[in-house]
Write an enzyme that holds these catalytic residues in place. Structure first.
Site, PDB file in Angstrom:
ATOM      1  N   ILE A 131       0.838  -1.191   0.000  1.00 19.71           N
ATOM      2  CA  ILE A 131       0.000   0.000   0.000  1.00 19.71           C
ATOM      3  C   ILE A 131       0.879   1.249   0.000  1.00 19.71           C
ATOM      4  O   ILE A 131       1.923   1.276   0.666  1.00 19.71           O
ATOM      5  CB  ILE A 131      -0.970  -0.021   1.221  1.00 19.71           C
ATOM      6  CG1 ILE A 131      -1.967   1.151   1.180  1.00 19.71           C
ATOM      7  CG2 ILE A 131      -0.244  -0.037   2.537  1.00 19.71           C
ATOM      8  CD1 ILE A 131      -3.152   0.971   2.115  1.00 19.71           C
ATOM      9  N   ASP A 133       0.662   5.125   0.987  1.00 24.50           N
ATOM     10  CA  ASP A 133      -0.196   5.988   1.791  1.00 24.50           C
ATOM     11  C   ASP A 133       0.307   7.427   1.637  1.00 24.50           C
ATOM     12  O   ASP A 133       0.034   8.084   0.632  1.00 24.50           O
ATOM     13  CB  ASP A 133      -0.125   5.460   3.230  1.00 24.50           C
ATOM     14  CG  ASP A 133      -1.033   6.169   4.202  1.00 24.50           C
ATOM     15  OD1 ASP A 133      -1.710   7.126   3.815  1.00 24.50           O
ATOM     16  OD2 ASP A 133      -1.069   5.773   5.385  1.00 24.50           O
ATOM     17  N   THR A 134       1.101   7.931   2.565  1.00 24.84           N
ATOM     18  CA  THR A 134       1.671   9.276   2.404  1.00 24.84           C
ATOM     19  C   THR A 134       2.692   9.309   1.266  1.00 24.84           C
ATOM     20  O   THR A 134       2.952  10.363   0.692  1.00 24.84           O
ATOM     21  CB  THR A 134       2.394   9.725   3.691  1.00 24.84           C
ATOM     22  OG1 THR A 134       3.482   8.827   3.940  1.00 24.84           O
ATOM     23  CG2 THR A 134       1.458   9.743   4.887  1.00 24.84           C
ATOM     24  N   GLY A 135       3.281   8.156   0.962  1.00 26.14           N
ATOM     25  CA  GLY A 135       4.296   8.073  -0.085  1.00 26.14           C
ATOM     26  C   GLY A 135       5.715   8.190   0.468  1.00 26.14           C
ATOM     27  O   GLY A 135       6.687   8.052  -0.280  1.00 26.14           O
ATOM     28  N   THR A 137       7.375   6.191   2.495  1.00 26.01           N
ATOM     29  CA  THR A 137       8.123   4.929   2.392  1.00 26.01           C
ATOM     30  C   THR A 137       8.572   4.702   0.952  1.00 26.01           C
ATOM     31  O   THR A 137       9.740   4.381   0.705  1.00 26.01           O
ATOM     32  CB  THR A 137       7.233   3.742   2.843  1.00 26.01           C
ATOM     33  OG1 THR A 137       6.723   4.040   4.143  1.00 26.01           O
ATOM     34  CG2 THR A 137       8.003   2.445   2.884  1.00 26.01           C
TER      35      THR A 137
HETATM   36  P1  IMP Z   1       3.539   5.616   3.701  1.00 22.82           P
HETATM   37  O1  IMP Z   1       4.993   5.799   3.962  1.00 22.82           O
HETATM   38  O2  IMP Z   1       2.704   6.564   4.541  1.00 22.82           O
HETATM   39  O3  IMP Z   1       3.150   5.696   2.252  1.00 22.82           O
HETATM   40  O4  IMP Z   1       3.131   4.205   4.231  1.00 22.82           O
HETATM   41  C1  IMP Z   1       3.424   3.082   3.538  1.00 22.82           C
HETATM   42  C2  IMP Z   1       3.545   1.884   4.449  1.00 22.82           C
HETATM   43  O5  IMP Z   1       2.725   2.025   5.613  1.00 22.82           O
HETATM   44  C3  IMP Z   1       3.039   0.657   3.742  1.00 22.82           C
HETATM   45  O6  IMP Z   1       4.110  -0.033   3.186  1.00 22.82           O
HETATM   46  C4  IMP Z   1       2.360  -0.122   4.821  1.00 22.82           C
HETATM   47  O7  IMP Z   1       3.281  -1.020   5.399  1.00 22.82           O
HETATM   48  C5  IMP Z   1       1.960   0.889   5.865  1.00 22.82           C
HETATM   49  N1  IMP Z   1       0.535   1.264   5.797  1.00 22.82           N
HETATM   50  C6  IMP Z   1      -0.009   2.411   5.354  1.00 22.82           C
HETATM   51  N2  IMP Z   1      -1.345   2.392   5.437  1.00 22.82           N
HETATM   52  C7  IMP Z   1      -1.672   1.188   5.943  1.00 22.82           C
HETATM   53  C8  IMP Z   1      -2.937   0.544   6.265  1.00 22.82           C
HETATM   54  O8  IMP Z   1      -4.049   1.060   6.083  1.00 22.82           O
HETATM   55  N3  IMP Z   1      -2.826  -0.710   6.767  1.00 22.82           N
HETATM   56  C9  IMP Z   1      -1.652  -1.353   6.959  1.00 22.82           C
HETATM   57  N4  IMP Z   1      -0.467  -0.791   6.680  1.00 22.82           N
HETATM   58  C10 IMP Z   1      -0.474   0.470   6.175  1.00 22.82           C
END
Ligand code: IMP
Length: 207
Positions: A131, A133-135, A137
């Site tokens: 997934i 989300d914020t991007g 990661t």
């Molecule tokens: P980002 O860095 O905010 O884009 O988050 C990405 C990472 O957060 C993903 O690789 C997931 O492991 C975790 N993540 C984000 N949203 C969810 C969710 O709704 N459920 C479970 N894991 C999430």
């Protein structure tokens, strides 16, 4: 006859023990789940479509593309995606582990816990994520991998919370499904503190 009776009672008592074991280990997690978003059938159908697109799009090269499994969230997706590609193309499986989440909160940064094993310089790579989300990661993953100068990079994510994006200049090449930014989803690899990954569907966790 006594021997037979003894064996019979032994089997019965073992069965009774097993029943107790099964009952103790089956505390249901259904009440934790708000609703099912995508069934396994829906997930596999969509993953099949993504695999078809990837087969059509993968660049022509003497060396097979390296598919990078972003563990542990993408593990279930990765297996189904690469199996759906099957004998239609050669590929190499690699993996990496990053950490960005603490409970339901993004930490705002992502650090490498386990790096890829392959030398990716001049290779075609496909990043397989659960997934975005914020991007944050994905940006961190890209920064690391781009610095090694691969020939091409494709990003394939099962789920996308596009409205939650903080990193705006992120181009996601393949998305399975969009999900609402306010929903915390679990199952089919997605977790909360490493729980719920084993569920054969994607569901929304109760707040
Ligand atoms: P980002 O860095 O905010 O884009 O988050 C990405 C990472 O957060 C993903 O690789 C997931 O492991 C975790 N993540 C984000 N949203 C969810 C969710 O709704 N459920 C479970 N894991 C999430």
């Amino acid at each position: 006859y006594i021997h037979l009776l003894y064996c019979y009672s032994l089997v019965l008592s073992q069965l009774a023990n097993r029943k107790v074991l099964i009952m103790n280990s089956s505390s249901s997690i259904r009440p934790d789940i708000e609703r099912i978003l995508f069934t396994k059938k829906q997930l596999l159908t969509r993953i099949g479509e993504l695999a078809d697109q990837l087969v059509a799009d993968l660049p022509d090269s003497d060396e097979p593309p390296i598919f990078i499994n972003i563990m542990g969230g993408a593990a279930h997706f990765f297996v189904h995606l690469t199996e759906a590609i099957g004998d239609r193309g050669q590929l190499i499986e690699d993996f990496a582990v990053f950490k960005s989440y603490d409970g339901e909160e993004s930490t705002g940064t992502a650090k490498v816990l386990i790096d890829v094993r392959y030398r990716i310089t001049n290779r075609d790579i496909v990043i397989v994520e659960d997934i975005v989300d914020t991007g944050i990661t994905m940006r961190a993953i890209l920064d690391l991998l781009e610095s090694r100068h691969p020939r091409s990079i494709l990003i394939c994510t099962l789920l996308d919370k596009a409205e939650a994006r903080i990193i705006k200049d992120l181009k996601i090449d393949y998305t399975g499904f969009r999900v609402e930014k306010g929903d915390f989803v679990i199952g089919f690899g997605l977790d909360l503190d490493d729980k719920y990954r084993h569920l054969p569907f994607v569901g929304i966790l109760k707040q």
